[in-house]
Design an enzyme around this catalytic site. Structure first.
Site, PDB file in Angstrom:
ATOM      1  N   ASP A 183       0.825  -1.207   0.000  1.00 49.79           N
ATOM      2  CA  ASP A 183       0.000   0.000   0.000  1.00 49.79           C
ATOM      3  C   ASP A 183       0.857   1.254   0.000  1.00 49.79           C
ATOM      4  O   ASP A 183       1.533   1.549   0.979  1.00 49.79           O
ATOM      5  CB  ASP A 183      -0.916  -0.023   1.232  1.00 49.79           C
ATOM      6  CG  ASP A 183      -1.894   1.134   1.239  1.00 49.79           C
ATOM      7  OD1 ASP A 183      -2.159   1.705   0.165  1.00 49.79           O
ATOM      8  OD2 ASP A 183      -2.409   1.455   2.324  1.00 49.79           O
ATOM      9  N   ASP A 215      -2.126   5.551  -5.515  1.00 55.35           N
ATOM     10  CA  ASP A 215      -2.325   4.655  -4.371  1.00 55.35           C
ATOM     11  C   ASP A 215      -2.479   3.201  -4.808  1.00 55.35           C
ATOM     12  O   ASP A 215      -3.528   2.810  -5.310  1.00 55.35           O
ATOM     13  CB  ASP A 215      -3.574   5.106  -3.601  1.00 55.35           C
ATOM     14  CG  ASP A 215      -3.830   4.226  -2.389  1.00 55.35           C
ATOM     15  OD1 ASP A 215      -2.924   3.459  -2.017  1.00 55.35           O
ATOM     16  OD2 ASP A 215      -4.934   4.300  -1.836  1.00 55.35           O
TER      17      ASP A 215
END
Ligand code: NAG
Ligand code: NAG
Ligand code: NAG
Ligand code: NAG
Ligand code: NAG
Length: 489
Positions: free
Chosen positions: A75, A278
């Site tokens: 992430d 992201d």
């Protein structure tokens, strides 16, 4: 109905550690899918609050002594590593409902130390969260071992697997919770650098094709065989309240729709659009005024009951594409083709549109969605088409078109701490990027071409929508939710 898609077989690929760089191979995994929940308010968060299992990119690592294997989601939208504890109730469920990617049994590790009891608490934009202790443990990735890695232990969580957040240390959950920059600790990329495994706090992300199973994150270097053309650097934006660098927000400055029948420059009152790159987010979320033009180009229809745009699955055969421009004129341009943007509804059964312009055709989800806040996200549906280098020291990101399925490798390490991204040139006009957005209606000259290219294999004998059975692939938005910001001390 809950349905389960099978995990990718042979998914755990050996990683390699080379001098000055640490490479970690990541695997696209489809987790069990959930029913698409009905939207209630007009915040996106509600749509996926019930999503227990999510899509995304995962990698294996070892935690504790003796080492326990865990598969964690990579992430770039958060900055803490955390692992679910075997004692968390979410992990005590059986079968596919439990923590099938592994959980951490702290009582079985001799190197386990609690460094912040009850101090770990993270919430993501999609409403999921994890809470527990901060711990220090031995952590191994890609052949590199880090002693005393600070991470969260998820004792109370609704997410059945952990994450490896690789963002800025100032975006750690502890900083947001204490509102104090001085509480930040050395997170994974910082510690890799401090322990001499890489020269500088930077890494490159190559997710590869939607249909490919593996990609990689390369800490401390770039791989010139994984992209086409040249890398172009753009500046990362500071957080407006703290005036610090906390997220990978860059300026998206143009979007073009291109097909055999023409090219349209799309507009938005939000240009230049601050977008967060992201990897923990499955889809991409644009301002509504821009997303509506994109949907019209490809014939996607927004279904308000479910809050997502759907389009015929055969649009994946369209040769049309979207060109995303960053950092003003002369900045990097990433073309995202339709086959990267048409995502199946995950339960495997095809559904047909019951009425409207696509009546009788199989329905898929569209990878470019909309969002109402000022947080716009370019997630995996965009990132797969780009090779992205994140430089957390110079606060720059370099982008180049990816080379899908590249098998060659030519790794160049950053030579020293603070060195600029190798082989990259700066976008020439980014200093001139200013707020200048305005909404004008395009002519939709490209629209016809998008549809002509797609095979019109419509009238198969498929069941019509049964909305009560529709399932979407696990969706995640693993951008850490920040409350009121913090103050630099
Ligand atoms: C952990 O994974 C490695 C490689 O996938 C495997 O060789 C090893 O046996 C696993 N260890 C445990 C305890 O499952
Ligand atoms: C372990 O890490 C913590 C937090 O970064 C640090 O305060 C502590 O001194 C470290 N301990 C050792 C033994 O390195
Ligand atoms: C990459 O490989 C996957 C899996 O083999 C394949 O389905 C896909 O078409 C390939 N992509 C490109 C752009 O060649
Ligand atoms: C991306 O699309 C633009 C606009 O059509 C085109 O000029 C450019 O050559 C494309 N780039 C690549 C790498 O295909
Ligand atoms: C997304 O777009 C649709 C259709 O234009 C609109 O009804 C909806 O409110 C938008 N959703 C968000 C979260 O802005």
């Amino acid at each position: 109905m809950r349905t389960t898609t099978s995990f990718v077989a042979g998914a755990l690929v050996a990683s390699v550690a080379q001098a000055q760089v640490v490479q970690w191979d990541i695997v696209k995994r489809q987790t069990a899918s959930n029913k698409l929940t009905r939207r209630q308010g007009d915040t996106f968060t509600e749509v996926i609050t019930n999503e227990k299992l999510r899509g995304g990119y995962f990698a294996t690592c070892q935690v504790g002594t003796p080492a326990q294997n865990l598969t964690l989601q990579l992430d770039t939208g958060s900055s803490d590593i955390w692992v679910p504890s075997s004692s968390a109730s979410v992990c005590e469920q059986s079968g596919d409902d439990g923590c099938t990617f592994g959980s951490f049994d702290e009582s079985a590790s001799t190197s386990f130390t609690v460094v912040g009891e009850n101090e770990f608490s993270i919430s993501y934009v999609d409403g999921s969260s994890s809470k527990g202790d901060y711990i220090a443990e031995t952590f191994e990735i890609g052949g590199a071992t880090l002693d005393n890695m600070t991470m969260g232990l998820g004792l109370r969580t609704d997410i059945p697997y952990g994450l490896v957040g690789v963002g800025y240390a100032l975006n750690e959950a502890i900083v947001a919770n204490t509102q104090s920059a001085s509480s930040s600790y050395d997170n994974l990329p910082v510690l890799l650098q401090k322990q001499g495994l890489i020269n500088t706090n930077a890494y490159s992300l190559w997710l590869n094709d939607l249909d490919a199973n593996t990609g990689s994150i390369l800490f401390g270097g770039i791989d010139t065989e994984k992209y086409q053309g040249d890398l172009t650097r753009i500046n990362i934006y500071k957080d407006s309240s703290s005036q610090a660098f906390t997220s990978f927000t860059v300026a998206m400055t143009s979007l073009q729709a291109v097909s055999s029948s023409g090219a349209d420059s799309l507009s938005s009152s939000a240009f230049p659009i601050p977008v967060v790159l992201d990897s923990g987010t499955t889809f991409s979320y644009l301002p509504t005024d821009l997303a509506e033009q994109v949907w019209r180009e490809v014939g996607a229809e927004y279904y308000p009951q479910y809050g997502v745009p759907l389009l015929p699955c055969n649009m994946e055969n369209s040769a049309g594409y979207f060109s995303f421009g960053f950092g003003g004129s002369g900045g990097p341009v990433i073309n995202v083709t339709m086959d990267e943007l048409v995502v199946s509804l995950a339960d495997g059964d095809p559904y047909t549109f019951p009425s409207g312009q696509h009546s009788g055709q199989a329905a898929c989800q569209f990878g470019l969605q909309n969002f109402s806040t000022s947080t716009y996200l370019l997630g995996d549906t965009f990132l797969r088409s780009a090779y992205v280098v994140y430089d957390l020291v110079n606060n720059e990101i370099a982008l180049a078109p990816t080379d899908f399925n590249a098998t060659d490798s030519n790794v160049i390490a950053f030579p020293s701490e603070g060195a600029q991204i190798p082989s990259a040139t700066a976008a020439p006009n980014q200093a001139e990027v200013t707020q200048s957005g305005s909404l004008t209606t395009p002519t939709y000259g490209a629209s016809g071409g998008f549809k002509d290219d797609a095979a019109s294999a419509a009238s198969m004998l498929l069941p019509a929508f049964d909305w009560s059975r529709i399932a979407v692939m696990g969706v995640s938005m693993s951008l850490m939710m920040v409350g009121s910001g913090f103050f630099l001390l």
